[in-house]
Each structure stands twice: as structure tokens, then as C-alpha cells.
Design a protein around this motif. Structure first.
Motif, PDB file in Angstrom:
ATOM      1  N   HIS A 278      33.473  40.429  47.902  1.00 17.67           N
ATOM      2  CA  HIS A 278      32.972  42.057  47.883  1.00 17.67           C
ATOM      3  C   HIS A 278      33.957  42.842  46.694  1.00 17.67           C
ATOM      4  CE1 HIS A 278      32.845  45.808  50.220  1.00 17.67           C
ATOM      5  NE2 HIS A 278      33.871  44.705  50.834  1.00 17.67           N
ATOM      6  N   ASN A 279      33.484  43.372  45.905  1.00 18.35           N
ATOM      7  CA  ASN A 279      34.798  44.181  45.421  1.00 18.35           C
ATOM      8  C   ASN A 279      35.182  45.117  46.027  1.00 18.35           C
ATOM      9  OD1 ASN A 279      32.943  45.640  44.375  1.00 18.35           O
ATOM     10  ND2 ASN A 279      33.113  45.126  42.229  1.00 18.35           N
TER      11      ASN A 279
ATOM     12  N   GLY B 209      35.922  35.897  43.051  1.00 21.36           N
ATOM     13  CA  GLY B 209      37.279  36.391  43.717  1.00 21.36           C
ATOM     14  C   GLY B 209      38.000  36.578  43.756  1.00 21.36           C
TER      15      GLY B 209
ATOM     16  N   ASP C 195      42.127  40.672  47.234  1.00 19.02           N
ATOM     17  CA  ASP C 195      42.561  42.449  47.543  1.00 19.02           C
ATOM     18  C   ASP C 195      43.529  41.567  49.144  1.00 19.02           C
ATOM     19  OD1 ASP C 195      43.263  42.822  45.014  1.00 19.02           O
ATOM     20  OD2 ASP C 195      40.998  43.428  44.920  1.00 19.02           O
TER      21      ASP C 195
ATOM     22  N   THR D 256      34.142  33.491  46.351  1.00 16.76           N
ATOM     23  CA  THR D 256      35.499  32.625  47.131  1.00 16.76           C
ATOM     24  C   THR D 256      35.772  31.272  47.491  1.00 16.76           C
ATOM     25  OG1 THR D 256      36.152  35.091  46.904  1.00 16.76           O
ATOM     26  CG2 THR D 256      37.755  34.146  47.405  1.00 16.76           C
TER      27      THR D 256
ATOM     28  N   GLN E 221      29.736  44.422  44.113  1.00 17.51           N
ATOM     29  CA  GLN E 221      29.365  43.907  43.573  1.00 17.51           C
ATOM     30  C   GLN E 221      29.962  42.493  44.541  1.00 17.51           C
ATOM     31  OE1 GLN E 221      28.026  41.882  40.797  1.00 17.51           O
ATOM     32  NE2 GLN E 221      28.467  40.461  41.486  1.00 17.51           N
TER      33      GLN E 221
ATOM     34  N   GLN F  85      38.264  42.420  50.696  1.00 16.84           N
ATOM     35  CA  GLN F  85      38.054  42.223  49.789  1.00 16.84           C
ATOM     36  C   GLN F  85      38.876  42.388  48.527  1.00 16.84           C
ATOM     37  OE1 GLN F  85      37.227  47.013  49.403  1.00 16.84           O
ATOM     38  NE2 GLN F  85      38.072  47.399  47.439  1.00 16.84           N
ATOM     39  N   ALA F  86      37.963  42.190  47.401  1.00 19.69           N
ATOM     40  CA  ALA F  86      38.116  41.185  45.739  1.00 19.69           C
ATOM     41  C   ALA F  86      38.444  41.898  44.870  1.00 19.69           C
ATOM     42  CB  ALA F  86      37.788  39.719  45.877  1.00 19.69           C
ATOM     43  N   HIS F  87      38.717  41.072  44.653  1.00 23.78           N
ATOM     44  CA  HIS F  87      38.154  41.549  42.803  1.00 23.78           C
ATOM     45  C   HIS F  87      37.708  40.186  41.647  1.00 23.78           C
ATOM     46  CE1 HIS F  87      42.332  40.234  42.016  1.00 23.78           C
ATOM     47  NE2 HIS F  87      42.227  39.648  40.784  1.00 23.78           N
ATOM     48  N   LYS F  88      36.861  40.814  40.629  1.00 26.30           N
ATOM     49  CA  LYS F  88      36.379  39.752  39.789  1.00 26.30           C
ATOM     50  C   LYS F  88      38.087  39.134  39.331  1.00 26.30           C
ATOM     51  CE  LYS F  88      32.493  39.288  36.422  1.00 26.30           C
ATOM     52  NZ  LYS F  88      33.328  38.619  35.488  1.00 26.30           N
ATOM     53  N   ARG F  89      37.073  36.921  39.100  1.00 23.64           N
ATOM     54  CA  ARG F  89      39.045  36.715  38.653  1.00 23.64           C
ATOM     55  C   ARG F  89      39.299  37.376  36.893  1.00 23.64           C
ATOM     56  NH1 ARG F  89      38.322  31.235  40.028  1.00 23.64           N
ATOM     57  NH2 ARG F  89      39.191  32.306  42.046  1.00 23.64           N
TER      58      ARG F  89
ATOM     59  N   LYS G 182      32.648  47.632  45.357  1.00 22.10           N
ATOM     60  CA  LYS G 182      31.734  48.729  44.163  1.00 22.10           C
ATOM     61  C   LYS G 182      30.215  48.084  44.567  1.00 22.10           C
ATOM     62  CE  LYS G 182      35.649  49.698  41.732  1.00 22.10           C
ATOM     63  NZ  LYS G 182      37.052  49.085  41.194  1.00 22.10           N
TER      64      LYS G 182
END
Lengths: 264, 264
Positions: A150-151, A123, A126, A159, A155, A108-112, A153
Motif C-alpha cells: 500500500h502507499n 507498487g 519504499d 507488488t 491505495q 510501504q510502496a509507491h505507484k510505479r 494513503k
């Protein structure tokens, strides 16, 4: 001592060379220990972007991922490249399973977020679900990870594959002795970029500061080595940098550059 | 009685409609029983082929898969569509894992042989690894299967998604009570193709012969119903044909056409 696992990252260049890739994959399939393959994408995505009239923008070596580019990298990395690697590994007797970060929510990641550059759908990682990876590996499956996350959510995010390898290595260090291998087009970290025989066999943290200060190292290699030391700091036992074509020699410490915190 | 599993196939049309797809996926994610999603591709691959100047050829409703087309369907089906479905299911709280037949060798196939038509890289299914699917499902993962298989020798193959759903249903019948749902653009099997309200609620083998002989059924529906009866013959408990938008009603027997061998 924990059980050993190899996390091997292959870069974009070898993906375009059928014979070299096939030889690499048969060596990889032959590794008896537990293993994970992480792959990049590179040229193929750029080519498809050009064919579709979508110009690719790189800032500081990172692709700016607008939504058209995200579609392309998802197709190329998680689709074409990932599934072809898996099919070839299956043919070589390795029970591979292709995954992107969304699959089983493994990465899982978040938008930079960046103060000046909008990287788009890029991404930053996380969390890695090591329990699930471990479970798949215990089923004798070999994860083949595409550089798409993906985040959580809905999206998807693009990466960097080196970062995925590093973060996976650090996370898996809780359960395994991790050997992280970064393969790229050179035979290792070179003293002189024009001399393939100038491979530095081993770099320890202390040497590294000296090499950097004395400018005895090719500047382009520095991000890779920084990445390697970050992995070691995070618990990885050993990092090897070298050429995919030399995989057996890399694993036997007969080629490439070994990055280590071990005392000499 | 064995445990119930739903195997739900969604066709190409709904994949192009964001709101409908999102509603379908949240209903799918809400299914408490074990489940597998099988998806097609359709329009998106055709569009990409057009953009790249690769004309798509269909013979008897099947795509002729030359190597350029195989590349496209691998990118679109196993990459773009599969990973977006997985990311959206993850967002809806369903721990989805995207798979093509090569992943974990779950679906092995061979290149279709036909006396007069060369279908190219089209795959007919030989074997489904139900043990591995079962193992993934027991990890609380929900497989999302893209219609790409492989031959075990490194070759990916394009395989009809209806057939994958049918064969997976039959194979999983050894361990589960399988309910197979084919969703498509119509509300069910129609008496009159121009009247969406002419859904036939239930078809038994005996009715079917009568419906066919009396030409009381739209000809275009016949392959789907034949497919359904083949699934029942192979051990599937029930087949439901209907609209993806009506998923909850389909599963409650409040919509769609139920195909069954049960005595009335």
C-alpha cells in the motif's frame, strides 16, 4: 554472528498442486529457525480474471494492474491464497500470520512511474518495517506475506513477490543472517533448460559474468540471478534457487543453486 | 476498573458506500482508547457469486457455505474488504492489522453441526486467543477481523461477524472493560421500523421482556438484542446498537440504543 532467518519465496505453480504444496508446507513448518514465507499468486488470479471477463495484460512479465485487476489480485493473493496457506501451516503446527504490506504498515510502496508503460496500480517498495516484523517473529509468529502493498494513503498496490522477498531479505539483514530461498518450477539454475539435471550447484559473482558472456546460462534465469546478487549486495548472506518440492535438500545444500559472494 | 476497549462491528451496508465508510473509518481511527474492528461482508460476496454463476443460499439469515462459496467469502471478506479497510485506516493514522481467525490462530472454530440443515463450511467458535490479541494491541496495533475462522486442521470456515464480535467481546472481558458496538443501517433499536426517530435509548433486561411480550419491538431486531444480552452475560460492560455514520455520538451515549444490565 547474528541469528539465522530463512526467507522463503514460493512461486505460483506449486500453489495449484495440492499434494506438493502440502508436502512443502509441512517441511516449511518443520524449520526450527526463524522464518518468513513470501508467496506469489499466478494462475489463480488469471483464471478468476478470465471467469469475470477481465483480460489480464502482462508486459515484460509484470501484470498491468488496472483497478479491476487490483481487486482480483487483492482477493486472490491476500485473501484466498494467503489465508489457505496460513490455515494449512497452522494445521502443521506453525503459528503463521498472514500479512499484506498494509497490515501493520509493514511494506510501504509507491505507484510505479515509468516513462512509457503505465503499469497501473503496481507498487515499488519504499520501506519495510523490520522492527514490527521482528516483534511478530519474537512472538513466535511466522509471517506469511502476500504480494500486495500500500502507499500509506489508502491505495493498495500489486507488488512482485520476488522483489518483496529480496527487499525483506535486505531489510532483515540488519538484525539477522538472512538465507533467501527462491523456489520455482525448476531444480535450480540450469545450464540447459531442457535438462533438469544440468543444475549449476554454485554461482559466484565472477562465475556469473563468465556464464553470461559465454551464454552458458538460460536467458530466462537471468532476472532471478540478478535479483539474487542484488540481495547479496544488500546484506543477505546466501541465496538459494531451487524447487519447492526439494525444500529440505535446498536448506542442506544438497540441491538447487547456491548464489554466494563467499570466496571459494 | 480495567482498561477500556471498544469492539466495533460494522455491517455490510456501509462497506458499499465510499463516503460514509471513509467518514466512519476516520472517526474509528480517532478513537484514543484501545479498539478492535470486526467487519461483515454482505453484498460484495453475493455480487461476486452472481458474476461467477454460483448461486448464494441463505437459510435463517445464514449463508450456506459450499466450497465455491467459501472460496468467494475468503476472497471478498479476508482479502478485498479486509485489506481495503486496513489500507484506509493506515491512511487515517491508525496502525491496523487485518486478521482472519487462522492468522495467529486467533479464532478457532468447528464446522457447524445441525440436525436438519447442512450449513457447509460454516464455523461455530470454540476459542479466542485473547493473549495474542492483547499482545498485538500492546504493540499499538488495531486488529481488523474478517469473519473467516479455521478449525486448526487446515479448513477455513465462514463465521457470522456478529458472533465474532460477541465472542471476542466476552473473551476480552477477562482483561478489559469491553464496550461492544454493533453498527447497522438503522439508528438503533426502533419501536416502529418505519420511524427512524423511534429509537429506544436504553434497554435493560427487565424492559426487554416487557417490550417483547408487549410486541413493542420490531421482530427483526430480536436476534441482535439477544446477542447483546448474551454478550453482557459473558462479561461485556455495555452494548451499543446504532448507525455507523453516528459513531462519535454512539460512543458518547448521544445516539443509538444502549443495552445494559446496570441498575437505572
Amino acid at each position: 554472528m547474528a541469528e539465522k532467518i530463512y526467507i522463503i519465496k514460493i512461486g505460483g505453480n506449486i500453489l495449484d498442486e495440492v499434494a506438493k504444496l502440502s508436502s512443502f508446507l509441512s517441511h516449511f513448518a518443520g524449520i526450527k529457525e526463524k522464518k518468513i514465507l513470501v508467496h506469489g499468486g499466478g494462475k489463480l488470479a488469471t483464471q478468476l480474471g478470465e471467469q469475470l471477463g477481465i483480460p489480464q495484460q502482462l508486459v515484460e512479465g509484470r501484470r498491468i494492474t488496472d483497478s479491476a485487476t487490483l481487486k482480483i489480485v487483492t482477493m486472490v493473493y491476500a485473501g484466498y491464497i494467503n489465508k489457505n496457506l496460513v490455515a494449512q501451516l497452522q494445521a502443521a503446527g506453525c503459528d503463521a500470520i498472514g500479512l499484506c504490506g498494509a497490515d501493520g504498515n509493514i511494506i510501504q510502496a509507491h505507484k510505479r512511474l515509468h516513462s512509457t508503460i503505465d503499469y497501473g496500480f503496481a507498487g515499488d517498495i519504499d520501506r519495510i518495517d523490520t522492527e514490527k516484523l521482528k516483534h511478530l517473529i519474537d512472538m513466535n509468529l511466522t509471517p506469511v506475506i502476500a504480494p500486495i502493498t500500500h502507499n500509506g494513503k489508502g491505495q493498495l498496490l500489486n507488488t512482485n513477490a520476488d522483489t518483496i522477498a529480496q527487499e525483506t531479505g535486505k531489510a532483515m539483514s540488519e538484525s539477522y543472517d538472512v538465507i533467501l530461498v527462491y523456489s520455482f518450477e525448476k531444480r535450480g539454475v540450469l545450464k540447459d533448460i531442457h535438462d533438469e539435471d544440468s543444475v549449476i550447484a554454485e554461482i559466484r559473482q565472477a562465475d556469473y559474468e563468465e556464464l553470461k558472456t559465454g551464454k552458458k546460462i538460460f536467458a530466462g534465469m537471468i532476472p532471478k540471478i540478478d535479483n539474487a546478487f542484488a540481495a547479496l549486495k544488500g546484506g543477505v548472506k546466501q541465496v538459494i534457487i531451487g524447487q519447492a518440492e526439494q525444500l529440505p535438500q535446498l536448506l542442506n545444500n544438497e540441491a538447487g543453486t547456491k548464489i554466494t559472494n563467499e570466496k571459494p
